[in-house]
Scaffold this motif. Structure first.
Motif, mmCIF file in Angstrom:
data_model
loop_
_atom_site.group_PDB
_atom_site.id
_atom_site.type_symbol
_atom_site.label_atom_id
_atom_site.label_comp_id
_atom_site.label_asym_id
_atom_site.label_seq_id
_atom_site.Cartn_x
_atom_site.Cartn_y
_atom_site.Cartn_z
ATOM 1 N N ARG A 2 0.818 -1.209 0.000
ATOM 2 C CA ARG A 2 0.000 0.000 0.000
ATOM 3 C C ARG A 2 0.850 1.255 0.000
ATOM 4 O O ARG A 2 0.516 2.251 -0.655
ATOM 5 N N ASP A 77 -0.090 -12.182 -6.987
ATOM 6 C CA ASP A 77 0.093 -12.495 -5.572
ATOM 7 C C ASP A 77 -0.540 -11.363 -4.788
ATOM 8 O O ASP A 77 -0.235 -10.193 -5.032
ATOM 9 N N GLU A 78 -1.444 -11.694 -3.891
ATOM 10 C CA GLU A 78 -2.147 -10.646 -3.154
ATOM 11 C C GLU A 78 -1.262 -9.955 -2.125
ATOM 12 O O GLU A 78 -1.658 -8.959 -1.529
ATOM 13 N N GLU A 79 -0.062 -10.482 -1.883
ATOM 14 C CA GLU A 79 0.818 -9.904 -0.876
ATOM 15 C C GLU A 79 2.024 -9.181 -1.468
ATOM 16 O O GLU A 79 2.539 -8.243 -0.869
ATOM 17 N N ARG A 80 2.484 -9.615 -2.657
ATOM 18 C CA ARG A 80 3.699 -9.061 -3.234
ATOM 19 C C ARG A 80 3.513 -8.807 -4.722
ATOM 20 O O ARG A 80 2.658 -9.419 -5.364
ATOM 21 N N ALA A 139 -2.976 -6.932 -5.439
ATOM 22 C CA ALA A 139 -1.876 -6.398 -4.630
ATOM 23 C C ALA A 139 -1.579 -4.953 -4.982
ATOM 24 O O ALA A 139 -0.648 -4.355 -4.444
#
Length: 212
Positions: A2, A77-80, A139
């Protein structure tokens, strides 16, 4: 991620401000406005305005296509952000850095063909950034055109809790304003160095996103 998105939004604000105030009075990443500007220029028979809008539209299209090619096949990738997404953003930073060098060589007041090339390059950079954010999927978030983001936030804010309609939206909107304000202030104070702000911000976003 974010924070990286917020920094990219600030970079977009800086590019848009310099594009509109110091280049051809068109936007680098907001093609809806450029289409309207193209229509107005055509209606007024202003050849220079038509050329500027077409350069921005063409540059944005080329940058988006190149970004789509670079990020093709990258896994979401929802995190990176994936390596292709980061590579696309690195390419954007390099393009903006080259533009900053040309900008500095012109003393912060490019004219003629140089101005047109910088306009097209700025739009290509924004197109590449858009493609990268699309490829990043959940992401990421829009970083160059926030009208839809603002509308969604207004509609969903009373009861919305998602990342796209939550407290990060005002932060991104503020970052856009801050980036534009910083670019204009820098251009007034030291015109030759104003072009360095966007590549510095994009590089900072990439470094932030690359941190585990």
């Amino acid at each position: 991620m974010r924070i990286a998105v917020v920094v990219l939004v600030a970079a977009s604000g800086a590019v848009e401000a310099l594009s509109f105030t110091a280049l051809d009075h068109v936007f680098a990443g907001v093609m809806t406005s450029n289409l309207a500007l193209l229509g107005m220029a055509a209606g007024q028979a202003r050849g220079a305005g038509v050329t500027a809008a077409l350069l921005a539209l063409g540059g944005f299209g080329a940058g988006t296509a190149a970004g789509a090619w670079v990020t093709r096949g990258g896994e979401e990738d929802e995190e990176r952000w994936s390596a292709p997404v980061l590579s696309c953003l690195v390419g954007e930073a390099v393009l903006l850095a080259v533009g900053a060098g040309v900008w500095a060589a012109s003393g912060g007041a490019p004219g003629g063909v140089t101005r047109d090339v910088l306009q097209c390059g700025a739009a290509a950079a924004m197109g590449g950034q858009c493609a990268a954010m699309v490829a990043a999927g959940r992401a990421a978030a829009p970083t160059t055109y926030l009208t839809g983001t603002l509308a969604t936030y207004i509609v969903r804010a009373p009861g919305g809790t998602s990342a796209r309609s939550g407290p990060w939206v005002p932060v991104r909107l503020a970052a856009l304003i801050a980036g534009a304000a910083a670019a204009v202030a820098l251009h007034r104070a030291v015109p030759a160095w104003a072009g360095a702000l966007p590549p510095v911000l994009v590089t900072a976003a990439v470094l932030t996103a690359a941190v585990p």
